[in-house]
Write a protein that holds these residues in place. Sequence first.
Motif, PDB file in Angstrom:
ATOM      1  N   ALA A 281       0.840  -1.189   0.000  1.00  0.00           N
ATOM      2  CA  ALA A 281       0.000   0.000   0.000  1.00  0.00           C
ATOM      3  C   ALA A 281       0.879   1.244   0.000  1.00  0.00           C
ATOM      4  N   GLN A 282       0.707   2.054  -1.041  1.00  0.00           N
ATOM      5  CA  GLN A 282       1.429   3.325  -1.169  1.00  0.00           C
ATOM      6  C   GLN A 282       0.475   4.436  -0.754  1.00  0.00           C
ATOM      7  N   HIS A 283       0.906   5.271   0.164  1.00  0.00           N
ATOM      8  CA  HIS A 283       0.114   6.406   0.634  1.00  0.00           C
ATOM      9  C   HIS A 283       0.957   7.670   0.452  1.00  0.00           C
ATOM     10  N   LEU A 284       0.439   8.636  -0.295  1.00  0.00           N
ATOM     11  CA  LEU A 284       1.156   9.882  -0.551  1.00  0.00           C
ATOM     12  C   LEU A 284       0.273  11.059  -0.163  1.00  0.00           C
ATOM     13  N   LEU A 285       0.843  12.030   0.553  1.00  0.00           N
ATOM     14  CA  LEU A 285       0.059  13.225   0.836  1.00  0.00           C
ATOM     15  C   LEU A 285      -0.277  13.894  -0.487  1.00  0.00           C
ATOM     16  N   ALA A 286      -1.540  14.231  -0.688  1.00  0.00           N
ATOM     17  CA  ALA A 286      -1.974  14.822  -1.957  1.00  0.00           C
ATOM     18  C   ALA A 286      -1.254  16.145  -2.227  1.00  0.00           C
ATOM     19  N   ALA A 287      -1.002  16.908  -1.196  1.00  0.00           N
ATOM     20  CA  ALA A 287      -0.361  18.212  -1.359  1.00  0.00           C
ATOM     21  C   ALA A 287       1.152  18.116  -1.541  1.00  0.00           C
ATOM     22  N   ASP A 288       1.740  16.957  -1.230  1.00  0.00           N
ATOM     23  CA  ASP A 288       3.196  16.800  -1.303  1.00  0.00           C
ATOM     24  C   ASP A 288       3.527  15.320  -1.428  1.00  0.00           C
ATOM     25  N   HIS A 289       3.643  14.827  -2.665  1.00  0.00           N
ATOM     26  CA  HIS A 289       3.914  13.403  -2.869  1.00  0.00           C
ATOM     27  C   HIS A 289       5.290  12.982  -2.367  1.00  0.00           C
ATOM     28  N   GLY A 290       6.110  13.935  -1.960  1.00  0.00           N
ATOM     29  CA  GLY A 290       7.385  13.593  -1.330  1.00  0.00           C
ATOM     30  C   GLY A 290       7.202  13.070   0.086  1.00  0.00           C
ATOM     31  N   THR A 291       6.049  13.313   0.663  1.00  0.00           N
ATOM     32  CA  THR A 291       5.713  12.771   1.980  1.00  0.00           C
ATOM     33  C   THR A 291       4.830  11.553   1.745  1.00  0.00           C
ATOM     34  N   PHE A 292       5.364  10.385   2.115  1.00  0.00           N
ATOM     35  CA  PHE A 292       4.681   9.140   1.756  1.00  0.00           C
ATOM     36  C   PHE A 292       4.941   8.071   2.810  1.00  0.00           C
ATOM     37  N   ALA A 293       4.163   6.999   2.684  1.00  0.00           N
ATOM     38  CA  ALA A 293       4.408   5.770   3.437  1.00  0.00           C
ATOM     39  C   ALA A 293       4.134   4.611   2.486  1.00  0.00           C
ATOM     40  N   LEU A 294       5.132   3.785   2.286  1.00  0.00           N
ATOM     41  CA  LEU A 294       5.001   2.566   1.500  1.00  0.00           C
ATOM     42  C   LEU A 294       5.018   1.411   2.489  1.00  0.00           C
ATOM     43  N   LEU A 295       3.922   0.636   2.512  1.00  0.00           N
ATOM     44  CA  LEU A 295       3.750  -0.422   3.502  1.00  0.00           C
ATOM     45  C   LEU A 295       3.627  -1.774   2.816  1.00  0.00           C
ATOM     46  N   LYS A 296       4.309  -2.773   3.349  1.00  0.00           N
ATOM     47  CA  LYS A 296       4.107  -4.170   2.919  1.00  0.00           C
ATOM     48  C   LYS A 296       3.434  -4.865   4.091  1.00  0.00           C
ATOM     49  N   ASN A 297       2.155  -5.219   3.898  1.00  0.00           N
ATOM     50  CA  ASN A 297       1.337  -5.691   5.004  1.00  0.00           C
ATOM     51  C   ASN A 297       0.774  -7.088   4.766  1.00  0.00           C
ATOM     52  N   PRO A 298       1.024  -8.019   5.673  1.00  0.00           N
ATOM     53  CA  PRO A 298       0.292  -9.290   5.655  1.00  0.00           C
ATOM     54  C   PRO A 298      -1.131  -9.048   6.166  1.00  0.00           C
ATOM     55  N   TYR A 299      -2.118  -9.549   5.434  1.00  0.00           N
ATOM     56  CA  TYR A 299      -3.523  -9.431   5.801  1.00  0.00           C
ATOM     57  C   TYR A 299      -4.022 -10.810   6.218  1.00  0.00           C
ATOM     58  N   ASP A 300      -4.817 -10.848   7.268  1.00  0.00           N
ATOM     59  CA  ASP A 300      -5.458 -12.050   7.775  1.00  0.00           C
ATOM     60  C   ASP A 300      -6.949 -11.737   7.833  1.00  0.00           C
TER      61      ASP A 300
END
Length: 168
Positions: free
Chosen positions: A118-137
Amino acid sequence: MYGTDAHAISAPAADFEAVLRELRDRAEVVDALYRFGLGQDLKDKELFASAFAADAELDFRPAAARWGGQPPLMTGRDTIVTTILTLFTDRVDTTHQVTNPRVTIDGDTSHLTALVEAQHLLAADHGTFALLKNPYDVDLVRDGARWVIRRMRIDNAWYRGTPTAIFG
């Protein structure tokens, strides 16, 4: 957590009708997770809500604990949809990719494990982000011809970026 059966299909190969039913169920089970991800990415309330049972539970606490976050346990489809879409709409751009789905079916219940990037980027600044690799159960229930999520637990294998800027 992960489904580790040596076969994807449990129905006997010679029983064509049983195999067909199981293949449809498996596709519908995984589709619930696709609706979950794409509903967020498109900010599509109907699509996102269609992934959940009315009494669904979403537990993001294990993933958030990796960076010190303390989100609440979300219970109820309406609460989940409102909480997540309010958090992201007009503020965070997302993309979700689902891999390695494993499904087990037992009558009208099923269990799904998968990896979701899951890639999450602030709409106002795509330089601020969180890229997550998540196991789902995920536990699901049959809802007519489709399957919906009853319980989802999201853990985190690794992340890059600044999750606190995205999730608080």
